[in-house]
Design a protein around this motif. Sequence first.
Motif: not given
Length: 659
Positions: A151, A153-155, A157, A160, A523, A526, A534
């Motif tokens: 969360k 790393s994905e701000k 979102q 996930l 990262s 991903k 990405a």
Amino acid sequence: MDSSGSSESVESRVHELNIKEEVMIIGEIKKEEELSVEQIFEKKEVPSWKKQLTIRAFVVSFVLSVMFSFIVMKLNLTVGIIPSLNVSAGLLGFFFVKTWTKLLERSGLLKQPFTRQENTVIQTCVVAASGIAFSGGFGSYLFAMSERVVKQSEKGQDGLEYKNPELGWIIGFLFVVSFLGLFSLVPLRKIMIIDFKLTYPSGTATAHLINSFHTPEGAKLAKKQVRELGKFFTFSFLWSFFQWFFTATDACETYDGVGMICPHIVNVSVLIGGILSWDLDPDSMQGLKGYKVFIAIALILGDGLYNFTKVLSQTIAGLYNKIQDRKAMHLPVAECSSPIAKTLSYDDQRRTQLFVKDQIPTWLAIGGYVAISAVLTATLPHIFHQLKWYHIIVIYIFAPVLAFCNAFGCGLTDWSLASAYGKLAIFTIGAWAGASHGGVLAGLAACGVMMNIVSTASDLMQDLKTGYMTLASPRSMFVSQVIGTAMGCVISPCVFWIFYKAFPDLGMESSEYPAPFASVYYSMAKLGVEGFSALPKECLKLCYAFFAAAILINIIRDALGKKRWWLIPLPMAMAIPFFLGSYFAIDMCVGSLILFIWQKKNKAGANAFAPAVASGLICGDGIWAMPSSILALAGLKPPICMKFLSRATNNKVDTYLGS
């Protein structure tokens, strides 16, 4: 002791650059030696492999394993740089058992004297156990699967996939992946150690240390080194305790000991990386904040690809030369009376004779590998449903070949490429699984499987080299490695669980324990699944530039040669501040400056005692993590908060207080 991720590559460089210093320690106590090592120990009986495995050795190993697991875990979750702790492990193992045997001797209860073979067993067991704290992925691939890292790393979102740490599945995962590498190269031990005569510099240096401890002069120096280690351990522990009273919510760590034990070039490289990654407005996307992680990945991949290619080419060339030499002159080891055997030195003849005496059955190695592989294939998909059985089969088909390449290259250069093979698994398995089938988690899990197989195989060969030079039986080395690995599979998860429960913000950027490499590994996974889509806007151009710069810097370093390459920084070390920040760079450089001045004033004293002093500082600060975690679990917080503010922030506070 070789320890993972890009920090493992940094650790490999630390080992490579520190190897001369470790050998110089031995040089201080070898001036009086005219006889060879084995001639000095000729009159001492070599115990059987079963007698080398004593209860006291494993009791001491367990205590030291807990201690070093806390130290490695703390460094793993903070800066991600793990310096070589072989000197401190060897010193403390020698000190504890020597004290134990002296007490028993005075009471008339001593039945078996303390030997260098038993010392080697302790060293092997401790390094194997504490190594799990690093290779277990607690600060990298394993924690990268957690909700916190995903969360962040994905701000934030939603929707996930993640897998939060739980003590049960972590222990189960480590038990099924950590032993496979031990069986993969056992049948090749004679070829690697005796026929090819691979150096394994770290294993050789450790053997020299252990051999020297058990000579009269070496024992005196070891006693002085332990005294210095104890002094600075106490100082560092009390200083950390004192700091705790003033930290409240923000920690104030010091890394002078890490700076003293790491080579100067590593510390300077970290400082340069901190300067390059400095962002005057960290909350603005106009700065480097939104791009730092991928720039760091570009540096890591560029540096890793260059060194992977270099070491692999050296491995292939070295393997070809060794095969040609073996064809020209086969080295017999079973019959020491043969003409060729007589050309060997006395030490080599004696070591070879004992090394081939206690064989590890080939059927045990092959059977163990097949059995563990079957268990792994059946078990792992239940832990990670994204990782399919056919993914696992492909991994352990290629794993022995990659493990051999890594172990052979490590024997030539002291450079472990386990992290590079782990990244290869991230990209290949992740892309194979695909984004719609949990490719990110599949890639991270595959990384853990591959890294553990490859790294434990090379670690075993290092230990066998140490055992070869101390006349420790290969059987006792193998059993010690297995027991140490089993200890680590329980101790390390429990230590991590203490950190995880004691510090609810562990893994967050603002935490005392940010686990910086976890975000990097997520990262990477991903990127392997989604490709360049990405990346943030225009980030690809920056990544290309830093990737090329990392390769160019390495080319320049190699072109300058070993006498002048210290002038060029290490790209891998420069990458760390890009995602961690530069707060620890000054501390490390201060430690490096202290060592530099000490070496100028008293080089012999610095070479003999600097590793012990640095280890004491690291151990004291690292062990404080144990009581601080217990205090945090009990809900006790420091009574005072003391912070240093920037001028701009201080002006805002003054304005607020004055309003």
